[in-house]
Design a protein around this motif. Structure first.
Motif, PDB file in Angstrom:
ATOM      1  N   ILE A 182       1.007  -1.054  -0.345  1.00  0.00           N
ATOM      2  CA  ILE A 182       0.360  -0.215  -0.560  1.00  0.00           C
ATOM      3  C   ILE A 182       0.972   1.478  -0.093  1.00  0.00           C
ATOM      4  N   HIS A 183       1.508   1.188   0.994  1.00  0.00           N
ATOM      5  CA  HIS A 183       2.742   2.460   0.823  1.00  0.00           C
ATOM      6  C   HIS A 183       3.342   2.833  -0.229  1.00  0.00           C
ATOM      7  N   GLU A 184       3.842   1.315  -0.994  1.00  0.00           N
ATOM      8  CA  GLU A 184       4.950   1.833  -2.319  1.00  0.00           C
ATOM      9  C   GLU A 184       4.262   2.532  -2.944  1.00  0.00           C
ATOM     10  N   LYS A 185       2.593   2.414  -3.139  1.00  0.00           N
ATOM     11  CA  LYS A 185       1.916   2.763  -4.561  1.00  0.00           C
ATOM     12  C   LYS A 185       1.239   4.481  -3.709  1.00  0.00           C
ATOM     13  N   ALA A 186       1.251   4.258  -2.462  1.00  0.00           N
ATOM     14  CA  ALA A 186       0.476   5.885  -1.742  1.00  0.00           C
ATOM     15  C   ALA A 186       1.200   6.908  -2.328  1.00  0.00           C
ATOM     16  N   LYS A 187       2.524   6.079  -1.840  1.00  0.00           N
ATOM     17  CA  LYS A 187       3.812   7.928  -1.269  1.00  0.00           C
ATOM     18  C   LYS A 187       4.470   7.701  -2.431  1.00  0.00           C
ATOM     19  N   HIS A 188       4.086   7.209  -3.951  1.00  0.00           N
ATOM     20  CA  HIS A 188       4.308   8.021  -5.353  1.00  0.00           C
ATOM     21  C   HIS A 188       2.768   8.581  -5.524  1.00  0.00           C
ATOM     22  N   LEU A 189       1.576   9.135  -4.504  1.00  0.00           N
ATOM     23  CA  LEU A 189       0.840  10.221  -5.000  1.00  0.00           C
ATOM     24  C   LEU A 189       0.953  11.349  -4.613  1.00  0.00           C
ATOM     25  N   PRO A 190       0.782  12.432  -5.851  1.00  0.00           N
ATOM     26  CA  PRO A 190       0.562  14.299  -5.261  1.00  0.00           C
ATOM     27  C   PRO A 190       0.561  14.170  -4.375  1.00  0.00           C
ATOM     28  N   GLN A 191       0.918  15.306  -3.423  1.00  0.00           N
ATOM     29  CA  GLN A 191       0.736  15.370  -2.263  1.00  0.00           C
ATOM     30  C   GLN A 191      -1.243  16.274  -1.692  1.00  0.00           C
ATOM     31  N   GLY A 192      -2.404  15.708  -1.322  1.00  0.00           N
ATOM     32  CA  GLY A 192      -2.993  16.570  -1.066  1.00  0.00           C
ATOM     33  C   GLY A 192      -4.137  15.006  -2.063  1.00  0.00           C
ATOM     34  N   THR A 193      -3.028  14.427  -2.620  1.00  0.00           N
ATOM     35  CA  THR A 193      -4.452  13.916  -3.516  1.00  0.00           C
ATOM     36  C   THR A 193      -5.547  12.491  -1.957  1.00  0.00           C
ATOM     37  N   GLU A 194      -6.669  12.108  -2.198  1.00  0.00           N
ATOM     38  CA  GLU A 194      -7.487  11.301  -1.320  1.00  0.00           C
ATOM     39  C   GLU A 194      -6.825  10.136  -2.400  1.00  0.00           C
ATOM     40  N   PHE A 195      -7.220   9.460  -1.837  1.00  0.00           N
ATOM     41  CA  PHE A 195      -7.235   8.253  -2.096  1.00  0.00           C
ATOM     42  C   PHE A 195      -8.100   6.840  -1.468  1.00  0.00           C
ATOM     43  N   LYS A 196      -8.981   6.304  -1.573  1.00  0.00           N
ATOM     44  CA  LYS A 196      -9.090   4.151  -0.884  1.00  0.00           C
ATOM     45  C   LYS A 196      -7.747   3.031  -0.765  1.00  0.00           C
ATOM     46  N   ILE A 197      -6.984   1.751  -0.082  1.00  0.00           N
ATOM     47  CA  ILE A 197      -6.903   1.426  -1.064  1.00  0.00           C
ATOM     48  C   ILE A 197      -7.156   0.819  -1.765  1.00  0.00           C
ATOM     49  N   ARG A 198      -8.231   0.294  -1.922  1.00  0.00           N
ATOM     50  CA  ARG A 198      -8.449  -0.168  -3.309  1.00  0.00           C
ATOM     51  C   ARG A 198      -7.701   0.721  -4.014  1.00  0.00           C
ATOM     52  N   ASP A 199      -8.474   1.793  -4.564  1.00  0.00           N
ATOM     53  CA  ASP A 199      -8.264   2.228  -5.581  1.00  0.00           C
ATOM     54  C   ASP A 199      -6.425   2.738  -6.034  1.00  0.00           C
ATOM     55  N   LEU A 200      -5.866   2.113  -4.659  1.00  0.00           N
ATOM     56  CA  LEU A 200      -3.976   2.447  -5.590  1.00  0.00           C
ATOM     57  C   LEU A 200      -3.777   0.923  -6.497  1.00  0.00           C
ATOM     58  N   PHE A 201      -4.872   0.005  -7.012  1.00  0.00           N
ATOM     59  CA  PHE A 201      -4.811  -1.008  -6.798  1.00  0.00           C
ATOM     60  C   PHE A 201      -5.380  -1.202  -8.039  1.00  0.00           C
ATOM     61  N   ASN A 258     -17.724   2.153   3.702  1.00  0.00           N
ATOM     62  CA  ASN A 258     -17.336   1.517   4.776  1.00  0.00           C
ATOM     63  C   ASN A 258     -15.592   2.186   4.501  1.00  0.00           C
ATOM     64  N   ALA A 259     -15.710   2.686   3.152  1.00  0.00           N
ATOM     65  CA  ALA A 259     -14.107   1.907   2.946  1.00  0.00           C
ATOM     66  C   ALA A 259     -13.398   3.457   3.233  1.00  0.00           C
ATOM     67  N   VAL A 260     -12.895   3.525   4.574  1.00  0.00           N
ATOM     68  CA  VAL A 260     -11.752   4.640   4.028  1.00  0.00           C
ATOM     69  C   VAL A 260     -11.176   5.931   3.305  1.00  0.00           C
ATOM     70  N   ILE A 261     -11.097   7.092   3.211  1.00  0.00           N
ATOM     71  CA  ILE A 261     -10.273   7.531   2.524  1.00  0.00           C
ATOM     72  C   ILE A 261      -9.243   8.488   2.991  1.00  0.00           C
ATOM     73  N   TYR A 262      -8.116   7.689   2.885  1.00  0.00           N
ATOM     74  CA  TYR A 262      -7.003   9.031   3.152  1.00  0.00           C
ATOM     75  C   TYR A 262      -6.808   9.771   1.786  1.00  0.00           C
ATOM     76  N   ARG A 263      -5.952  11.267   3.008  1.00  0.00           N
ATOM     77  CA  ARG A 263      -4.693  12.094   2.250  1.00  0.00           C
ATOM     78  C   ARG A 263      -3.816  12.176   1.865  1.00  0.00           C
ATOM     79  N   LYS A 264      -2.602  12.227   1.055  1.00  0.00           N
ATOM     80  CA  LYS A 264      -1.071  11.813   0.994  1.00  0.00           C
ATOM     81  C   LYS A 264      -1.205  13.253   1.539  1.00  0.00           C
ATOM     82  N   ARG A 265      -0.255  13.034   2.367  1.00  0.00           N
ATOM     83  CA  ARG A 265       0.178  14.805   3.103  1.00  0.00           C
ATOM     84  C   ARG A 265       1.138  15.237   2.580  1.00  0.00           C
TER      85      ARG A 265
END
Length: 124
Positions: A54-73, A116-123
């Motif tokens: 998950i971190h390998e996929k999410a760390k390349h997102l632009p700052q401020g991007t909102e995402f769900k874990i499943r959307d990274l794959f 009920n899926a969690v939405i995160y933001r890349k800081r």
């Protein structure tokens, strides 16, 4: 339908399980299930997803991007992960974002959606 099994552990045994689960980046229940089935020779279909993946996929997102874990794959990748692995890693990732200094610097919890899926933001 899923079945549930209850097991009692001493404090010392439970602490050991916590350490194993933390190292595996899975819930204690997921670790116990995997080890028991593995010991009995059960071959489960599917692949497990990890916090590292998950971190390998999410760390390349632009700052401020909102995402769900499943959307990274891709849909194919996500469907190849076992359901128990997806649920377990989702809980563990949220826990890391809320309590781990490194992950809380990288990501923040935003909200849960209607599924009920969690939405995160890349800081960063």
């Amino acid at each position: 339908m899923s079945q549930t099994v209850s097991i009692r552990f001493s404090d010392e045994e439970y602490e050991y399980l916590e350490d194993v689960a933390k190292e595996a980046e899975q819930s204690i229940g997921a670790v116990i299930k995997e080890l028991v089935l593995q010991e009995l020779g059960y071959k489960a279909a599917g692949v497990k997803v990890s916090i590292f993946a998950i971190h390998e996929k999410a760390k390349h997102l632009p700052q401020g991007t909102e995402f769900k874990i499943r959307d990274l794959f891709s849909k194919i990748e996500w469907s190849n992960f076992t359901k128990s692995s997806r649920l377990s890693v989702g809980r563990e990732f949220l826990k890391k974002v809320k309590t781990d200094l490194y992950f809380s610097d990288e990501y923040e919890f935003v909200r849960k959606d209607s599924d009920n899926a969690v939405i995160y933001r890349k800081r960063q």
